[in-house]
Design a protein around this motif. Structure first.
Motif, PDB file in Angstrom:
ATOM      1  N   PHE A 125       0.832  -1.197   0.000  1.00 28.76           N
ATOM      2  CA  PHE A 125       0.000   0.000   0.000  1.00 28.76           C
ATOM      3  C   PHE A 125       0.869   1.251   0.000  1.00 28.76           C
ATOM      4  O   PHE A 125       1.827   1.360   0.761  1.00 28.76           O
ATOM      5  CB  PHE A 125      -0.939  -0.001   1.212  1.00 28.76           C
ATOM      6  CG  PHE A 125      -1.936   1.109   1.182  1.00 28.76           C
ATOM      7  CD1 PHE A 125      -3.139   0.961   0.506  1.00 28.76           C
ATOM      8  CD2 PHE A 125      -1.678   2.318   1.801  1.00 28.76           C
ATOM      9  CE1 PHE A 125      -4.066   1.989   0.457  1.00 28.76           C
ATOM     10  CE2 PHE A 125      -2.587   3.362   1.762  1.00 28.76           C
ATOM     11  CZ  PHE A 125      -3.786   3.189   1.084  1.00 28.76           C
ATOM     12  N   ALA A 126       0.537   2.207  -0.864  1.00 30.75           N
ATOM     13  CA  ALA A 126       1.169   3.519  -0.971  1.00 30.75           C
ATOM     14  C   ALA A 126       2.620   3.479  -1.434  1.00 30.75           C
ATOM     15  O   ALA A 126       3.310   4.490  -1.379  1.00 30.75           O
ATOM     16  CB  ALA A 126       1.054   4.298   0.340  1.00 30.75           C
ATOM     17  N   ALA A 127       3.093   2.332  -1.901  1.00 30.64           N
ATOM     18  CA  ALA A 127       4.463   2.234  -2.413  1.00 30.64           C
ATOM     19  C   ALA A 127       4.484   2.608  -3.889  1.00 30.64           C
ATOM     20  O   ALA A 127       3.461   2.523  -4.581  1.00 30.64           O
ATOM     21  CB  ALA A 127       5.005   0.825  -2.236  1.00 30.64           C
ATOM     22  N   ASP A 128       5.645   3.010  -4.370  1.00 32.18           N
ATOM     23  CA  ASP A 128       5.853   3.212  -5.801  1.00 32.18           C
ATOM     24  C   ASP A 128       6.142   1.829  -6.373  1.00 32.18           C
ATOM     25  O   ASP A 128       7.231   1.293  -6.207  1.00 32.18           O
ATOM     26  CB  ASP A 128       7.020   4.169  -6.037  1.00 32.18           C
ATOM     27  CG  ASP A 128       7.271   4.426  -7.507  1.00 32.18           C
ATOM     28  OD1 ASP A 128       6.379   4.137  -8.339  1.00 32.18           O
ATOM     29  OD2 ASP A 128       8.365   4.905  -7.837  1.00 32.18           O
ATOM     30  N   MET A 129       5.138   1.243  -6.996  1.00 31.36           N
ATOM     31  CA  MET A 129       5.238  -0.136  -7.475  1.00 31.36           C
ATOM     32  C   MET A 129       5.379  -0.190  -8.985  1.00 31.36           C
ATOM     33  O   MET A 129       4.810   0.635  -9.695  1.00 31.36           O
ATOM     34  CB  MET A 129       3.989  -0.928  -7.057  1.00 31.36           C
ATOM     35  CG  MET A 129       3.838  -1.087  -5.564  1.00 31.36           C
ATOM     36  SD  MET A 129       2.323  -1.950  -5.104  1.00 31.36           S
ATOM     37  CE  MET A 129       1.135  -0.603  -5.178  1.00 31.36           C
ATOM     38  N   LYS A 130       6.111  -1.152  -9.447  1.00 30.10           N
ATOM     39  CA  LYS A 130       6.194  -1.485 -10.860  1.00 30.10           C
ATOM     40  C   LYS A 130       5.463  -2.809 -11.016  1.00 30.10           C
ATOM     41  O   LYS A 130       5.796  -3.790 -10.349  1.00 30.10           O
ATOM     42  CB  LYS A 130       7.646  -1.642 -11.328  1.00 30.10           C
ATOM     43  CG  LYS A 130       8.554  -0.475 -10.968  1.00 30.10           C
ATOM     44  CD  LYS A 130       8.103   0.818 -11.593  1.00 30.10           C
ATOM     45  CE  LYS A 130       9.071   1.938 -11.230  1.00 30.10           C
ATOM     46  NZ  LYS A 130       8.437   3.218 -11.105  1.00 30.10           N
ATOM     47  N   VAL A 131       4.470  -2.828 -11.883  1.00 32.13           N
ATOM     48  CA  VAL A 131       3.681  -4.040 -12.083  1.00 32.13           C
ATOM     49  C   VAL A 131       3.959  -4.563 -13.479  1.00 32.13           C
ATOM     50  O   VAL A 131       3.803  -3.835 -14.461  1.00 32.13           O
ATOM     51  CB  VAL A 131       2.171  -3.763 -11.902  1.00 32.13           C
ATOM     52  CG1 VAL A 131       1.360  -5.027 -12.130  1.00 32.13           C
ATOM     53  CG2 VAL A 131       1.897  -3.181 -10.517  1.00 32.13           C
ATOM     54  N   GLN A 132       4.385  -5.801 -13.546  1.00 34.59           N
ATOM     55  CA  GLN A 132       4.629  -6.455 -14.828  1.00 34.59           C
ATOM     56  C   GLN A 132       3.612  -7.575 -14.982  1.00 34.59           C
ATOM     57  O   GLN A 132       3.343  -8.295 -14.020  1.00 34.59           O
ATOM     58  CB  GLN A 132       6.037  -7.037 -14.884  1.00 34.59           C
ATOM     59  CG  GLN A 132       7.123  -6.006 -14.761  1.00 34.59           C
ATOM     60  CD  GLN A 132       8.514  -6.634 -14.702  1.00 34.59           C
ATOM     61  OE1 GLN A 132       8.667  -7.821 -14.460  1.00 34.59           O
ATOM     62  NE2 GLN A 132       9.526  -5.812 -14.915  1.00 34.59           N
TER      63      GLN A 132
END
Length: 149
Positions: A125-132
């Motif tokens: 939650f609230a993280a800078d995520m990279k989704v592949q």
């Protein structure tokens, strides 16, 4: 609560260069709590998501759920699903739940998913995520469980 479901061959979420959640075939669920949402909407959304028949059976018809196919479930928080683009060119996110409520509902959603389904991974939650992800189909389904009026 809102969700966008994507049927995937594989998906992963990365934070600070580290993979924190990864699945093979299954569903990537981008989820968002809106103002007024409670655990009741979260529970309804999860129930619908787990039973939604969007996986192919032996005849190629979409008649099996993620539970039927024992697929993975990758749950990622995404407040931007609540974007209001009606006015101007900058989206407004005032429809999203406040961060404290959003976090509580997201954590509830993930905990309930883990108790109901054997293969659950989650973002942060609230993280800078990279989704592949590798879309399968592609099949993308929006879901909304609105709070009572």
């Amino acid at each position: 609560m809102l969700a966008v479901l994507q049927r995937v061959s594989e998906a992963r979420v990365i934070v600070d260069g580290e993979t924190i959640g990864e699945i093979g075939p299954g569903l990537l669920a981008l989820v968002c709590a809106e103002r007024g949402d409670t655990t009741a909407e979260a529970d309804k959304l999860l129930a619908k998501m787990l039973k939604l028949r969007i996986f192919a059976d032996g005849a190629g018809k979409m008649s099996r759920s993620v539970q039927d196919v024992a697929g993975g479930l990758l749950i990622v928080s995404q407040f931007t699903l609540a974007a209001d683009t009606a006015g101007g060119n900058r989206p407004s996110f005032t429809n999203a739940a406040d961060p404290q409520t959003g976090r509580a509902l997201y954590e509830h959603f993930v905990a309930q998913a883990r108790s109901a389904h054997p293969r659950v991974r989650a973002g942060r939650f609230a993280a800078d995520m990279k989704v592949q992800l590798v879309n399968d189909g592609p099949v993308t389904i929006p879901l909304r469980m609105a709070p009572p009026a």
